[in-house]
Motif scaffolding. Structure first.
Motif, short mmCIF file in Angstrom:
data_model
loop_
_atom_site.label_atom_id
_atom_site.label_comp_id
_atom_site.label_asym_id
_atom_site.label_seq_id
_atom_site.Cartn_x
_atom_site.Cartn_y
_atom_site.Cartn_z
N GLN A 69 0.80 -1.23 0.00
CA GLN A 69 0.00 0.00 0.00
C GLN A 69 0.83 1.28 0.00
O GLN A 69 0.34 2.34 -0.38
N ASP A 70 2.10 1.20 0.44
CA ASP A 70 2.93 2.39 0.46
C ASP A 70 3.57 2.69 -0.89
O ASP A 70 4.21 3.74 -1.05
N ILE A 71 3.41 1.78 -1.85
CA ILE A 71 3.99 2.00 -3.17
C ILE A 71 3.01 2.81 -4.00
O ILE A 71 1.82 2.46 -4.09
N PRO A 72 3.44 3.92 -4.61
CA PRO A 72 2.52 4.74 -5.41
C PRO A 72 1.82 3.93 -6.50
O PRO A 72 2.44 3.07 -7.14
N GLN A 73 0.56 4.23 -6.71
CA GLN A 73 -0.21 3.56 -7.74
C GLN A 73 0.39 3.74 -9.11
O GLN A 73 0.31 2.87 -9.98
N SER A 74 1.07 4.87 -9.30
CA SER A 74 1.70 5.14 -10.59
C SER A 74 2.89 4.23 -10.86
O SER A 74 3.30 4.05 -12.01
N GLU A 75 3.46 3.64 -9.80
CA GLU A 75 4.60 2.74 -9.96
C GLU A 75 4.20 1.28 -9.96
O GLU A 75 4.83 0.45 -10.63
N PHE A 76 3.17 0.95 -9.20
CA PHE A 76 2.75 -0.45 -9.06
C PHE A 76 1.23 -0.45 -8.89
O PHE A 76 0.71 -0.41 -7.78
N GLU A 77 0.54 -0.46 -10.01
CA GLU A 77 -0.91 -0.24 -10.02
C GLU A 77 -1.67 -1.46 -9.48
O GLU A 77 -1.47 -2.58 -9.96
N PHE A 78 -2.54 -1.22 -8.53
CA PHE A 78 -3.41 -2.27 -8.04
C PHE A 78 -4.68 -2.31 -8.88
O PHE A 78 -5.32 -1.28 -9.13
N VAL A 79 -5.05 -3.53 -9.32
CA VAL A 79 -6.26 -3.72 -10.12
C VAL A 79 -7.22 -4.60 -9.32
O VAL A 79 -6.96 -5.79 -9.14
N PRO A 80 -8.31 -4.04 -8.80
CA PRO A 80 -9.27 -4.85 -8.04
C PRO A 80 -9.95 -5.90 -8.92
O PRO A 80 -10.11 -5.72 -10.13
N MET A 81 -10.35 -7.00 -8.29
CA MET A 81 -11.07 -8.06 -9.00
C MET A 81 -12.37 -8.39 -8.29
O MET A 81 -12.41 -8.57 -7.07
N LEU A 82 -13.44 -8.50 -9.07
CA LEU A 82 -14.71 -9.06 -8.61
C LEU A 82 -14.64 -10.55 -8.90
O LEU A 82 -15.00 -11.01 -9.97
N TRP A 83 -14.20 -11.34 -7.93
CA TRP A 83 -13.84 -12.74 -8.19
C TRP A 83 -15.05 -13.61 -8.54
O TRP A 83 -15.02 -14.38 -9.50
N GLY A 84 -16.11 -13.52 -7.75
CA GLY A 84 -17.27 -14.37 -7.96
C GLY A 84 -18.55 -13.64 -7.59
O GLY A 84 -18.54 -12.45 -7.26
N ALA A 85 -19.64 -14.35 -7.64
CA ALA A 85 -20.94 -13.76 -7.32
C ALA A 85 -21.16 -13.76 -5.81
O ALA A 85 -20.88 -14.75 -5.13
N PRO A 86 -21.64 -12.66 -5.24
CA PRO A 86 -21.98 -12.65 -3.81
C PRO A 86 -23.20 -13.52 -3.54
O PRO A 86 -23.89 -13.96 -4.47
N SER A 87 -23.47 -13.79 -2.27
CA SER A 87 -24.60 -14.64 -1.91
C SER A 87 -25.92 -14.03 -2.36
O SER A 87 -26.87 -14.74 -2.70
N SER A 88 -26.00 -12.71 -2.36
CA SER A 88 -27.18 -12.01 -2.87
C SER A 88 -26.80 -11.29 -4.16
O SER A 88 -25.81 -10.54 -4.20
N LEU A 89 -27.56 -11.51 -5.21
CA LEU A 89 -27.24 -10.89 -6.49
C LEU A 89 -27.42 -9.38 -6.45
O LEU A 89 -26.94 -8.67 -7.35
N ASP A 90 -28.11 -8.88 -5.43
CA ASP A 90 -28.30 -7.43 -5.29
C ASP A 90 -27.15 -6.78 -4.53
O ASP A 90 -27.13 -5.55 -4.37
N ASP A 91 -26.22 -7.57 -4.06
CA ASP A 91 -25.09 -7.07 -3.28
C ASP A 91 -24.22 -6.15 -4.14
O ASP A 91 -23.87 -6.50 -5.27
N THR A 92 -23.89 -4.98 -3.62
CA THR A 92 -23.03 -4.02 -4.34
C THR A 92 -21.76 -3.72 -3.54
O THR A 92 -21.19 -2.63 -3.65
N SER A 93 -21.29 -4.69 -2.78
CA SER A 93 -20.12 -4.44 -1.94
C SER A 93 -18.85 -4.22 -2.77
O SER A 93 -17.97 -3.46 -2.36
#
Length: 329
Positions: A69-93
Motif C-alpha cells: 500500500q505504500d507504493i505509489p499507484q503510478s509505480e505499481f498499479e493495483f487492479v481490483p477483481m470481482l472474483w465471484g458472485a456474492p450470496s445475494s445478487l443485489d449485493d453491491t459491496s
C-alpha cells in the motif's frame, strides 16, 4: 484451433539444448498475479524490490495488499477483481469497496477485473457462476464503475471449450438487463481477459479465437503457464510467450502465473518463479527484467551454476513468424 505446424515444431527442435543465460527484454506490460503463502510471507517483498519490470498487480480481491500500500499507484498499479458472485445478487459491496478506495483512501483505480473462471468449478479455482447471475452482478457493480471512467475487462474464463460459449451467454443475458422495450443495448467492456495453461501453439491459437470472437478489443493475459513440464520446455515456453506478448500491440498486459515457491506450485516445480527456498529462478529473474540467476527450481542453490535453456533473444524470430499464422490478428 490452428492445425499443428510442422515447421514450427521443427524450429523449436532446432534450438540448442543449453545456451548461456541472458537477461529478459524489458517490458512495461508485465504484472504480478499475487498469490501469497502464509508460511513464507517474507517472499512478498521480492516482487516490489528494484529493479523490476512489474507495473501492476492483482490478488483476486477488491482490496490491495497491505504490504504494497505504500507504493505509489503510478509505480505499481493495483487492479481490483470481482472474483465471484456474492450470496445475494443485489449485493453491491464490490462497487462500494472500489469507490471507497478512490474517495477515502485516495487510490487512483483505473482498471478492474471481473469474474475469475466463472465457467470452472470451485474445486479447480473457478467461481462457478451461471451467466444470468453474473450478468445481474455486473449490472449492479461494474456498470457504475464504467460510468466513473474505469476500464473493465470481460470475465476471465478458463482455456477450455466452455469459455467462449459462457461469455456469449453472459453478454446476451447482460444485454437483456440493460435493454428496455425497443431500446436494445449491449453491455460494454474495454478488454478481453485470457487464461491459458498449455503449450505456446495452443496459447497463440486460443488468443486467435478470442480476437476473432471479440474483434478490435485489446487483451490481457492474466493467467498463463505451461504446467508440469521439464525445465527446458518450461523456459522455452516462457521466453517465447513473453516475447510474443511484447510484440503484439493489442496485448496491453500480461501476468505469468508462477509467483510462488516450487515446492507449493500447482503448475509443477519448473513453472515457479521461486525456488524451494525462496530464491528467484531464471524465469523469475527474467520476468522481473534481470539477468538469469542459475538457480534450479527444486534446489534453490546458486552454486549449481545451472545454464538456462532458451533466452529471450533466441525466440524472437519464431514469435514473429508464428504471429503471421493467426487468423484475425
Amino acid at each position: 484451433m490452428l492445425p499443428c505446424s510442422a515447421a514450427f515444431v521443427a524450429l523449436l527442435a532446432a534450438l540448442p539444448s543449453f545456451v548461456l543465460p541472458a537477461a529478459a527484454d524489458s517490458s512495461s506490460k508485465r504484472g504480478l498475479v499475487f498469490t501469497p503463502n502464509q508460511t513464507t510471507r517474507a517472499d512478498d517483498a521480492i516482487w516490489v524490490q528494484k529493479p523490476s519490470d512489474l507495473t501492476w498487480y492483482y490478488n483476486y480481491k477488491p482490496e490491495p495488499e497491505s504490504g504494497f500500500q505504500d507504493i505509489p499507484q503510478s509505480e505499481f498499479e493495483f487492479v481490483p477483481m470481482l472474483w465471484g458472485a456474492p450470496s445475494s445478487l443485489d449485493d453491491t459491496s464490490f462497487l462500494s469497496t472500489v469507490q471507497s478506495l478512490i474517495a477515502d483512501k485516495g487510490i487512483n483505480i483505473t482498471h478492474v477485473l471481473s469474474f475469475n473462471e466463472p465457467d470452472g468449478p470451485f474445486a479447480y479455482g473457478g467461481s462457478n457462476i451461471e451467466p444470468s447471475d453474473a450478468a445481474q452482478v455486473w449490472v449492479n457493480n461494474i456498470i457504475p464503475l464504467q460510468e466513473m471512467g474505469i476500464r473493465v475487462g470481460l470475465p476471465a474464463c478458463t482455456g477450455g471449450p466452455g469459455g467462449l460459449p459462457w461469455l456469449r451467454k453472459f453478454l446476451s443475458e447482460c444485454s437483456k438487463l440493460v435493454s428496455t422495450g425497443d431500446n436494445t443495448r449491449n453491455c460494454t467492456y474495454d478488454f478481453v481477459t485470457v487464461h491459458w495453461y498449455g503449450n505456446f501453439e495452443g496459447l497463440a491459437s486460443h488468443m486467435g479465437e478470442y480476437s476473432a470472437a471479440f474483434p478490435n478489443k485489446s487483451m490481457w493475459i492474466t493467467e498463463y503457464n505451461i504446467d508440469n513440464q521439464d525445465l527446458q520446455t518450461t523456459q522455452a515456453f516462457f521466453n517465447t510467450s513473453a516475447d510474443y506478448f511484447d510484440r503484439l500491440d493489442f496485448v496491453e498486459r500480461y501476468s505469468y502465473f508462477g509467483a510462488f515457491r516450487s515446492d507449493v506450485s500447482n503448475v509443477g516445480p519448473n513453472g515457479a518463479m521461486l525456488s524451494a527456498d525462496g530464491n528467484l529462478t531464471d524465469i523469475g529473474a527474467w520476468y522481473l527484467g534481470r539477468q538469469a540467476t542459475g538457480v534450479p527450481p527444486t534446489q534453490g542453490s546458486e552454486s549449481w551454476g545451472f545454464r538456462s535453456a532458451v533466452p529471450p533473444a533466441s525466440v524472437a524470430l519464431i514469435s514473429v513468424w508464428f504471429a503471421a499464422l493467426l487468423v484475425g490478428i
